[in-house]
Design a protein around this motif. Structure first.
Motif, mmCIF file in Angstrom:
data_model
loop_
_atom_site.group_PDB
_atom_site.id
_atom_site.type_symbol
_atom_site.label_atom_id
_atom_site.label_comp_id
_atom_site.label_asym_id
_atom_site.label_seq_id
_atom_site.Cartn_x
_atom_site.Cartn_y
_atom_site.Cartn_z
ATOM 1 N N SER A 84 17.435 19.030 17.747
ATOM 2 C CA SER A 84 16.632 17.813 17.911
ATOM 3 C C SER A 84 15.945 17.741 19.277
ATOM 4 O O SER A 84 15.116 16.874 19.491
ATOM 5 C CB SER A 84 17.502 16.578 17.704
ATOM 6 O OG SER A 84 18.472 16.481 18.727
ATOM 7 N N VAL A 85 16.302 18.630 20.207
ATOM 8 C CA VAL A 85 15.636 18.562 21.513
ATOM 9 C C VAL A 85 14.994 19.902 21.852
ATOM 10 O O VAL A 85 15.268 20.925 21.228
ATOM 11 C CB VAL A 85 16.619 18.188 22.646
ATOM 12 C CG1 VAL A 85 17.326 16.897 22.332
ATOM 13 C CG2 VAL A 85 17.614 19.299 22.906
ATOM 14 N N ASP A 86 14.133 19.860 22.871
ATOM 15 C CA ASP A 86 13.458 21.058 23.350
ATOM 16 C C ASP A 86 14.314 21.676 24.443
ATOM 17 O O ASP A 86 14.455 21.114 25.527
ATOM 18 C CB ASP A 86 12.085 20.654 23.902
ATOM 19 C CG ASP A 86 11.413 21.787 24.649
ATOM 20 O OD1 ASP A 86 11.834 22.947 24.463
ATOM 21 O OD2 ASP A 86 10.477 21.512 25.407
ATOM 22 N N TRP A 87 14.884 22.834 24.181
ATOM 23 C CA TRP A 87 15.801 23.438 25.148
ATOM 24 C C TRP A 87 15.075 24.144 26.276
ATOM 25 O O TRP A 87 15.696 24.730 27.149
ATOM 26 C CB TRP A 87 16.784 24.374 24.435
ATOM 27 C CG TRP A 87 17.767 23.596 23.651
ATOM 28 C CD1 TRP A 87 17.694 23.264 22.325
ATOM 29 C CD2 TRP A 87 18.966 22.968 24.138
ATOM 30 N NE1 TRP A 87 18.761 22.479 21.979
ATOM 31 C CE2 TRP A 87 19.559 22.283 23.056
ATOM 32 C CE3 TRP A 87 19.592 22.908 25.390
ATOM 33 C CZ2 TRP A 87 20.744 21.562 23.180
ATOM 34 C CZ3 TRP A 87 20.773 22.193 25.518
ATOM 35 C CH2 TRP A 87 21.332 21.529 24.423
ATOM 36 N N ASP A 88 13.740 24.086 26.255
ATOM 37 C CA ASP A 88 13.001 24.636 27.381
ATOM 38 C C ASP A 88 12.748 23.554 28.438
ATOM 39 O O ASP A 88 12.022 23.762 29.401
ATOM 40 C CB ASP A 88 11.675 25.219 26.887
ATOM 41 C CG ASP A 88 11.096 26.214 27.876
ATOM 42 O OD1 ASP A 88 11.886 26.849 28.600
ATOM 43 O OD2 ASP A 88 9.869 26.336 27.944
ATOM 44 N N PHE A 89 13.339 22.399 28.238
ATOM 45 C CA PHE A 89 13.167 21.286 29.171
ATOM 46 C C PHE A 89 13.700 21.687 30.553
ATOM 47 O O PHE A 89 14.757 22.318 30.646
ATOM 48 C CB PHE A 89 13.933 20.073 28.637
ATOM 49 C CG PHE A 89 13.496 18.765 29.214
ATOM 50 C CD1 PHE A 89 12.413 18.094 28.681
ATOM 51 C CD2 PHE A 89 14.167 18.205 30.284
ATOM 52 C CE1 PHE A 89 12.007 16.880 29.204
ATOM 53 C CE2 PHE A 89 13.770 16.991 30.815
ATOM 54 C CZ PHE A 89 12.690 16.330 30.272
ATOM 55 N N PRO A 90 12.991 21.315 31.627
ATOM 56 C CA PRO A 90 13.403 21.776 32.959
ATOM 57 C C PRO A 90 14.618 21.036 33.534
ATOM 58 O O PRO A 90 14.499 20.263 34.469
ATOM 59 C CB PRO A 90 12.154 21.542 33.817
ATOM 60 C CG PRO A 90 11.434 20.435 33.145
ATOM 61 C CD PRO A 90 11.712 20.586 31.682
ATOM 62 N N VAL A 91 15.774 21.269 32.962
ATOM 63 C CA VAL A 91 17.027 20.734 33.513
ATOM 64 C C VAL A 91 18.093 21.809 33.371
ATOM 65 O O VAL A 91 17.944 22.732 32.577
ATOM 66 C CB VAL A 91 17.501 19.474 32.757
ATOM 67 C CG1 VAL A 91 16.667 18.272 33.095
ATOM 68 C CG2 VAL A 91 17.532 19.702 31.260
ATOM 69 N N ASN A 92 19.169 21.688 34.136
ATOM 70 C CA ASN A 92 20.277 22.619 33.959
ATOM 71 C C ASN A 92 21.415 21.940 33.192
ATOM 72 O O ASN A 92 21.333 20.751 32.865
ATOM 73 C CB ASN A 92 20.745 23.187 35.304
ATOM 74 C CG ASN A 92 21.231 22.112 36.250
ATOM 75 O OD1 ASN A 92 21.722 21.075 35.821
ATOM 76 N ND2 ASN A 92 21.086 22.359 37.533
ATOM 77 N N GLN A 135 19.883 27.068 33.770
ATOM 78 C CA GLN A 135 18.822 26.361 33.065
ATOM 79 C C GLN A 135 19.144 26.396 31.568
ATOM 80 O O GLN A 135 19.616 27.410 31.062
ATOM 81 C CB GLN A 135 17.482 27.041 33.348
ATOM 82 C CG GLN A 135 16.296 26.102 33.283
ATOM 83 C CD GLN A 135 15.724 25.955 31.911
ATOM 84 O OE1 GLN A 135 15.700 26.904 31.173
ATOM 85 N NE2 GLN A 135 15.273 24.767 31.565
ATOM 86 N N ILE A 136 18.929 25.281 30.856
ATOM 87 C CA ILE A 136 19.476 25.191 29.506
ATOM 88 C C ILE A 136 18.852 26.181 28.531
ATOM 89 O O ILE A 136 19.486 26.539 27.549
ATOM 90 C CB ILE A 136 19.371 23.759 28.945
ATOM 91 C CG1 ILE A 136 17.949 23.234 29.059
ATOM 92 C CG2 ILE A 136 20.343 22.833 29.655
ATOM 93 C CD1 ILE A 136 17.761 21.914 28.352
#
Lengths: 259, 435
Positions: A84-92, A135-136
């Motif tokens: 359900s989410v974008d795992w390329d999002f810039p968070v760890n 990074q995720i």
């Protein structure tokens, strides 16, 4: 003790004109792990989302610990589907887990070192202690699922609603999730999981809810997973399942003697 | 040449005002755009930009009817904002009351608002006594037309938006990353989305004089897209986006001051796009240059290690010279990459040609390195077989020593295993053989 973590009465959900949940009634047992099982498109995820108010219900009543969700949000944790989410999002990984604490931190107030520490502990609990700074997108699918799990764990909720946590995960992740379920139960917390794999239901969960647009059966796994109930839930697809059913029901009493 | 210096050194008060307004706008735009991009709503910026046009025209008409000049930026900006919000309302209505998908709804609303804007503009051109020349600058942008008052207004709005972005950063991050989780946690996702859209409208309106309505989306989306090439953290990325936006706008204004014949708004966008191109090529995270460098670097390192290892293994633990043919059959190399690796290793004095039999042999330093590499490789191979199922994340063959990546106790255990397998002191020929 007698407090019911989740009670759903006559819940109806429609997408446009199509009714996907039809008078669903559900009572989740306290301190136990419950699996919601059913064929694709049976409305399993919809049931969770409607209970949480993420999609509007046409009618029905949902009570968490005897109250509407708005008053007990802190006691309820949600684990959405990994896709359900974008795992390329810039968070760890640590950032994601910290999100489980935002509610406690409150509006505007910053994330502090103690929150980050809590997040790291939750990551360690699911076996990702070394991955806090990763990074995720650099995590495997199973590790991403565990990050989601850690984000729910850090909330220290009393009821955990999980949407397909076992979907396409590796063996290490499966073991980590199972261990977490055990630990949560031992602490008296309740779990509701949407689950796709009939074969593992009895091994991992105490209770099962068979769902196909309406609740076909619910109760302890041994009682619910009968050939009769599974036939009602899965209908024509039963033939594929008969062997699995045989294995499932045998250790739990009634057994498919008439097969 | 003198003019050029005057502009560059910001000697005119007017240039300073224009620069300050444009840079602040660019920075605020980059910050808001970061959220817009992360919320996957980039094209919304385009629709909002275009939907400000009828508002500008209406405001002009109202002022004209009332007998005013109709060119005050504040008045036109108010009209643009109202019209931008109307565009959002129209989008919401289309989505709510029809089964039209998001992209189609965006296109429909953009078309309706832009079309009516253009129609109104041509009507204004024909009005007797109305001086519509000033309106063009709001469509295509013309930062030179910024007055001190306009600049103050732009600066005020941009600072306010930047502050809000900073204050609610954590909440916006949550909603952008995982809407369902945020909603389940009781965060007002709808209201926050609306607040983001309101910020986009405000930014678009303040940018009307700098880039214009039609290109406003470029300054919203290009800076964060460029910033993504520099960081994996949203915090740093948003700062980088603000920096790139501000820099792009500033460079664009300088450029347009030197090339007065060209449309300034377009130059601002082009300058920002140039920064995007530079980021795409040179960005430290997935920039093309770094990707290529990493790839060739990794390939070279691998070749080097393989050559050293092959010399060590074929030459009886590095004691004998090996000819190139043996080396070549030892592993499936490309002749050219093998030659290059050999050449580099000779240059680094790791290997030397043996004068006696035309072969290659390891030098003392080469031997030491080969021994270390072979030991590392073999230990990693063993580790992969024995432990990796438990902790695959720890495997890092590039670590100089295996001890850098995994627990020394485990290394000790692996060494013991190696000793047991035989070939004491060195490593087994084939760790898989024992499984």
């Amino acid at each position: 003790m007698s407090e019911i973590p989740l009670h759903i009465r006559d819940l109806n959900v429609a997408y446009g004109k199509k009714l996907v949940l039809w008078d669903a009634n559900l009572t989740v047992a306290s301190g136990r792990a419950t699996a919601i099982v059913g064929p694709n498109g049976a409305g399993k995820s919809t049931l969770l989302k409607a209970a949480l108010g993420l999609i509007p219900a046409a009618s029905g009543e949902v009570r968490f610990f005897g109250q509407p969700l708005g008053r007990v949000r802190r006691r309820v944790a949600y684990v959405p589907q990994r896709e359900s989410v974008d795992w390329d999002f810039p968070v760890n990984a640590r950032d994601v887990v910290t999100m489980g604490l935002y509610r406690r931190i409150g509006w505007i107030r910053p994330v502090r070192a103690k929150h980050r520490r809590l997040a790291e502990e939750a990551l360690a609990d699911v076996g990702l202690g070394d991955f806090a700074n990763r990074q995720i997108s650099q995590l495997s699918g199973g590790q991403q699922q565990r990050v989601f799990l850690a984000r729910a764990l850090v909330q220290r909720a009393d009821l955990y609603l999980m949407d397909e946590p076992f979907a396409s995960v590796d063996a290490a992740t499966e073991a980590a999730i199972l261990e977490t379920l055990d630990k949560l139960r031992a602490e008296g917390r309740s779990i509701v999981c949407v689950h796709h794999d009939l074969e593992t239901v009895a091994g991992a969960f105490d209770e099962a809810v068979l769902l196909n647009m309406r609740v076909v059966a619910q109760g302890p796994c041994a009682d619910v997973l009968s050939p009769e109930n599974l036939r009602k839930t899965y209908g024509a697809r039963l033939s594929l399942l008969s062997d699995a059913m045989h294995d499932l029901t045998r250790p739990h009493g009634p057994g498919p003697t008439g097969r | 040449m003198n003019d050029f210096l005057r502009v560059l050194l910001l000697q005119d008060h007017n240039t300073r005002v224009v620069m300050a307004g444009a840079c602040l706008f660019g920075a605020a735009s980059g910050l808001v755009g970061t959220f817009l991009l992360m919320r996957k709503r980039s094209l919304l910026g385009d629709t909002i930009g275009h939907s400000t046009l009828p508002g500008v025209a209406m405001a002009f008409l109202i002022a004209w009817a009332a007998g005013g000049e109709g060119r005050s930026f504040v008045l036109l900006a108010l009209g643009a904002a109202a019209s931008g919000f109307a565009g959002i309302a129209a989008l919401w209505a289309v989505r709510r009351f029809s089964r039209v998908k998001e992209d189609a709804a965006l296109a429909v609303v953009l078309g309706v608002f832009f079309g009516s804007g253009i129609a109104l503009f041509s009507a204004i051109q024909d009005l007797p006594g109305a001086n519509a020349a000033g309106l063009e600058r709001l469509i295509y942008g013309n930062p030179a037309s910024l007055t001190s008052g306009d600049s103050m207004l732009v600066a005020g709005v941009c600072l306010m938006i930047a502050m809000l972005g900073f204050v609610f950063f954590k909440e916006m991050k949550l909603v952008c990353f995982d809407e369902a989780f945020a909603a389940a946690g009781g965060w007002p996702v709808r209201i926050m989305d609306l607040a983001l859209l309101a910020a986009v409208v405000l930014i678009t309106v303040t940018g009307l004089q700098t880039v214009g309505a039609l290109l406003s989306v470029a300054l919203l989306v290009t800076p964060p897209a460029a910033a993504r090439f520099w960081s994996d953290r949203l915090e740093i990325m948003s700062l980088a986006a603000a920096l790139i936006g501000g820099l792009g706008a500033g460079l664009g204004v300088l450029w347009s001051a030197m090339a007065p014949g060209l449309p300034a708004g377009a130059l601002v966008v082009l300058a920002t796009s140039a920064l995007f191109a530079a980021s795409l090529l040179g960005g430290t995270r997935c920039g093309l240059f770094f990707q290529i460098q990493n790839r060739t670097g990794a390939a070279r390192r691998l070749d080097r290690e393989h050559v050293l290892r092959a010399l060590f293994e074929c030459g009886r633990d590095g004691t004998l010279a090996v000819d190139e043919k043996t080396l070549k059959s030892h592993r499936s190399w490309h002749t050219s990459s093998l030659r290059r690796a050999l050449h580099r290793l000779i240059g680094e004095n790791r290997i030397a040609t043996d004068p006696a039999n035309q072969g290659l042999r390891l030098t003392a330093t080469g031997l030491a390195e080969a021994r270390r590499i072979v030991r590392n490789h073999r230990l990693w191979e063993l580790y992969l077989i024995e432990h990796a199922a438990v902790a695959p994340g720890r495997v890092d063959r590039d670590a100089d020593l295996i001890e850098h990546a995994i627990d020394p106790a485990i290394v000790q255990q692996l060494e013991d295993t190696l000793d047991k397998i035989g070939n004491p002191g060195v490593v087994p020929a084939n760790p898989e053989a024992r499984v």
